[in-house]
Design a protein around this motif. Structure first.
Motif, PDB file in Angstrom:
ATOM      1  N   ALA A  90      -6.104   6.886  -2.831  1.00  0.00           N
ATOM      2  CA  ALA A  90      -7.480   6.884  -3.386  1.00  0.00           C
ATOM      3  C   ALA A  90      -7.877   7.396  -4.204  1.00  0.00           C
ATOM      4  N   GLY A  91      -6.819   8.105  -4.813  1.00  0.00           N
ATOM      5  CA  GLY A  91      -7.304   8.183  -6.609  1.00  0.00           C
ATOM      6  C   GLY A  91      -7.253   7.188  -7.851  1.00  0.00           C
ATOM      7  N   VAL A  92      -5.947   6.592  -7.453  1.00  0.00           N
ATOM      8  CA  VAL A  92      -6.214   5.538  -8.132  1.00  0.00           C
ATOM      9  C   VAL A  92      -7.554   4.268  -7.844  1.00  0.00           C
ATOM     10  N   GLY A  93      -7.734   4.460  -7.055  1.00  0.00           N
ATOM     11  CA  GLY A  93      -9.198   3.603  -6.374  1.00  0.00           C
ATOM     12  C   GLY A  93     -10.308   4.435  -7.504  1.00  0.00           C
ATOM     13  N   LEU A  94     -10.180   6.021  -6.644  1.00  0.00           N
ATOM     14  CA  LEU A  94     -11.406   5.547  -7.762  1.00  0.00           C
ATOM     15  C   LEU A  94     -11.610   5.854  -9.218  1.00  0.00           C
ATOM     16  N   GLU A 155      11.612  -0.115  13.710  1.00  0.00           N
ATOM     17  CA  GLU A 155      10.606   0.745  12.986  1.00  0.00           C
ATOM     18  C   GLU A 155      10.551   0.165  11.565  1.00  0.00           C
ATOM     19  N   LYS A 156      11.427  -0.186  10.767  1.00  0.00           N
ATOM     20  CA  LYS A 156      11.722  -0.131   9.174  1.00  0.00           C
ATOM     21  C   LYS A 156      11.410  -1.998   9.380  1.00  0.00           C
ATOM     22  N   ASP A 157      11.603  -2.696  10.713  1.00  0.00           N
ATOM     23  CA  ASP A 157      11.426  -3.897  10.074  1.00  0.00           C
ATOM     24  C   ASP A 157      10.548  -4.680   9.843  1.00  0.00           C
ATOM     25  N   GLN A 158       9.375  -3.179  11.192  1.00  0.00           N
ATOM     26  CA  GLN A 158       7.638  -3.398  11.233  1.00  0.00           C
ATOM     27  C   GLN A 158       7.022  -3.016   9.728  1.00  0.00           C
ATOM     28  N   ALA A 159       7.803  -1.892   9.674  1.00  0.00           N
ATOM     29  CA  ALA A 159       7.075  -1.407   8.074  1.00  0.00           C
ATOM     30  C   ALA A 159       7.287  -3.091   6.898  1.00  0.00           C
ATOM     31  N   TYR A 160       7.898  -3.216   7.084  1.00  0.00           N
ATOM     32  CA  TYR A 160       8.567  -4.378   6.087  1.00  0.00           C
ATOM     33  C   TYR A 160       7.417  -5.077   6.407  1.00  0.00           C
ATOM     34  N   ARG A 161       7.193  -5.538   7.394  1.00  0.00           N
ATOM     35  CA  ARG A 161       6.047  -6.858   7.870  1.00  0.00           C
ATOM     36  C   ARG A 161       4.837  -6.327   7.172  1.00  0.00           C
ATOM     37  N   LYS A 162       3.994  -5.472   7.574  1.00  0.00           N
ATOM     38  CA  LYS A 162       2.851  -4.655   6.827  1.00  0.00           C
ATOM     39  C   LYS A 162       2.831  -4.408   5.648  1.00  0.00           C
ATOM     40  N   PHE A 163       3.890  -3.869   4.421  1.00  0.00           N
ATOM     41  CA  PHE A 163       4.160  -4.057   3.266  1.00  0.00           C
ATOM     42  C   PHE A 163       3.934  -5.447   2.745  1.00  0.00           C
ATOM     43  N   THR A 164       4.718  -6.680   3.746  1.00  0.00           N
ATOM     44  CA  THR A 164       4.243  -8.056   3.221  1.00  0.00           C
ATOM     45  C   THR A 164       3.047  -8.775   3.164  1.00  0.00           C
ATOM     46  N   VAL A 165       2.084  -7.681   4.172  1.00  0.00           N
ATOM     47  CA  VAL A 165       0.884  -8.527   4.446  1.00  0.00           C
ATOM     48  C   VAL A 165      -0.148  -7.459   3.811  1.00  0.00           C
ATOM     49  N   ARG A 166       0.719  -6.759   3.169  1.00  0.00           N
ATOM     50  CA  ARG A 166      -0.523  -5.350   2.611  1.00  0.00           C
ATOM     51  C   ARG A 166      -0.512  -6.178   0.568  1.00  0.00           C
ATOM     52  N   VAL A 217      -6.044  -3.081  -6.650  1.00  0.00           N
ATOM     53  CA  VAL A 217      -4.370  -1.581  -6.308  1.00  0.00           C
ATOM     54  C   VAL A 217      -4.336  -0.535  -5.896  1.00  0.00           C
ATOM     55  N   PRO A 218      -5.048  -0.352  -4.899  1.00  0.00           N
ATOM     56  CA  PRO A 218      -4.778   1.109  -4.053  1.00  0.00           C
ATOM     57  C   PRO A 218      -3.837   0.696  -3.098  1.00  0.00           C
ATOM     58  N   ILE A 219      -5.056  -0.857  -2.240  1.00  0.00           N
ATOM     59  CA  ILE A 219      -3.431  -1.543  -1.595  1.00  0.00           C
ATOM     60  C   ILE A 219      -2.087  -1.750  -2.054  1.00  0.00           C
ATOM     61  N   LEU A 220      -2.403  -1.968  -3.358  1.00  0.00           N
ATOM     62  CA  LEU A 220      -0.701  -2.187  -3.631  1.00  0.00           C
ATOM     63  C   LEU A 220      -0.164  -1.271  -3.544  1.00  0.00           C
ATOM     64  N   THR A 221      -0.542   0.355  -4.617  1.00  0.00           N
ATOM     65  CA  THR A 221      -0.292   1.697  -3.988  1.00  0.00           C
ATOM     66  C   THR A 221       0.236   1.703  -3.069  1.00  0.00           C
ATOM     67  N   TYR A 222      -0.531   1.507  -2.525  1.00  0.00           N
ATOM     68  CA  TYR A 222      -0.522   1.624  -0.413  1.00  0.00           C
ATOM     69  C   TYR A 222       0.549   1.225  -0.065  1.00  0.00           C
ATOM     70  N   ALA A 223       0.652   0.110  -0.060  1.00  0.00           N
ATOM     71  CA  ALA A 223       2.262  -0.291   0.202  1.00  0.00           C
ATOM     72  C   ALA A 223       3.254   0.231  -0.770  1.00  0.00           C
ATOM     73  N   GLY A 224       2.844   0.126  -1.560  1.00  0.00           N
ATOM     74  CA  GLY A 224       5.109   0.145  -1.952  1.00  0.00           C
ATOM     75  C   GLY A 224       4.738   1.133  -1.961  1.00  0.00           C
ATOM     76  N   MET A 225       3.557   2.397  -1.705  1.00  0.00           N
ATOM     77  CA  MET A 225       4.737   4.108  -0.910  1.00  0.00           C
ATOM     78  C   MET A 225       5.100   4.309  -0.132  1.00  0.00           C
ATOM     79  N   GLN A 226       5.017   3.438   1.369  1.00  0.00           N
ATOM     80  CA  GLN A 226       4.868   3.144   2.546  1.00  0.00           C
ATOM     81  C   GLN A 226       6.695   2.704   2.644  1.00  0.00           C
ATOM     82  N   LYS A 227       6.371   1.526   1.829  1.00  0.00           N
ATOM     83  CA  LYS A 227       7.970   0.998   1.618  1.00  0.00           C
ATOM     84  C   LYS A 227       9.083   1.884   1.784  1.00  0.00           C
TER      85      LYS A 227
END
Length: 303
Positions: A90-94, A155-166, A217-227
């Motif tokens: 959110a800070g990056v996006g702001l 959980e890790k497999d599901q997280a990776y799928r979310k990462f690719t979508v983001r 960019v916040p979406i990409l940032t969040y995706a990387g940090m969640q992965k």
């Protein structure tokens, strides 16, 4: 669970053989085999070493159930990481939104200095948010420098799928922004407009593109940090860095701090001398890229 069952479970969780465990404890493989079969028990010194190696208490190792440490997030790591990811993104996006708003206000006829004040207001809020979250995460890491991996493979497999979508959504938004800017540029070339009107509409197109960037960019940032959240091994290494790694981390912080300080000086000097606040903001993305490059170079020895 008995000591034998707990030891067997912990060894398999670490994915090491009896020979490897015996080598780390400086005993024979036969001794480890007898411990896991319940035929004998290690000496107190070895028990303490096992507790330290697998990050569990003596009571849990001897009489408890070590599996509970792996099925539950006993430290609140997941919640802390989720909060950190959301607010940093959110800070990056702001910050990027501030750039977009400043460009929109400039195109609408607002004085560039006033538009810059709006940008700096959003920038200050973003920096404050990121500083607070950074300090909270640092405190958590100091309090819990090492944790056991409690995430399941599912959980890790599901997280990776979310990462690719983001990642796909973020990249898609950037491409859409480029397409809109390209189409708008072609329309401007064909339109019959005064130089002032053409410049104004061009600024609007740039602002629209920056608006898309401030979402992507916040979406990409969040995706990387969640992965990265699921990489417990990396978190543990950062929590217990080697002396060499500590020196590199300290050097990276100093270098990035100097880069951003220099960028701020360049931004202010350039803006006040040219009075072109709508363009000089590019100093900060360039500084961010330089910080990233410096971090990669200085991390060359990390594994």
């Amino acid at each position: 669970m008995s000591f034998a069952e707990n030891l067997l479970f912990l060894r398999k969780q670490k994915d090491i053989t009896q020979e490897q465990l015996a080598e780390q404890l400086e005993v024979s493989r036969q001794s480890v085999s007898k411990w896991e079969s319940g035929q004998s028990y290690p000496e107190m010194e070895k028990l303490l070493q096992i507790c330290s190696m697998f990050h569990c208490s003596m009571d849990t190792l001897m009489q408890g159930d070590v599996r509970k440490n792996f099925s539950e997030d006993i430290y609140g790591y997941d919640r802390q990481k989720n909060q950190f990811s959301k607010w940093i993104s959110a800070g990056v996006g702001l910050i990027l939104l501030g750039i977009s708003v400043m460009m929109f206000l400039t195109s609408a006829g607002m004085n560039e200095e006033y538009a810059a004040v709006v940008f700096f207001t959003l920038l200050i809020v973003a920096v404050m948010v990121m500083v607070v979250m950074g300090l909270q995460m640092e405190q958590f890491s100091k309090k819990h420098p090492v944790i056991e991996d409690f995430y399941t493979e599912e959980e890790k497999d599901q997280a990776y799928r979310k990462f690719t979508v983001r990642i796909a959504v973020g990249v898609g938004l950037i491409l859409v922004g480029l397409l809109v800017q390209l189409a708008g540029g072609v329309a401007l070339e064909e339109a019959v407009l005064s130089p002032e009107a053409a410049e104004q509409r061009e600024t609007v197109l740039d602002a629209v593109f920056m608006l898309m960037i401030s979402v992507a960019v916040p979406i990409l940032t969040y995706a990387g940090m969640q992965k990265e959240k699921y990489d417990i091994e990396k978190y543990n290494k950062e929590g217990n860095p080697s002396p060499e790694r500590k020196k590199r981390n300290a050097l990276k912080r100093k270098v990035c701090g100097c880069i951003m300080l220099l960028a701020t000086c360049v931004y202010l000097f350039w803006s006040f001398t040219t009075n072109n606040w709508g363009v000089t903001w590019v100093v900060y993305p360039i500084a961010g890229i330089l910080c990233g490059v410096a971090a990669l170079v200085l991390s060359g020895g990390d594994k």
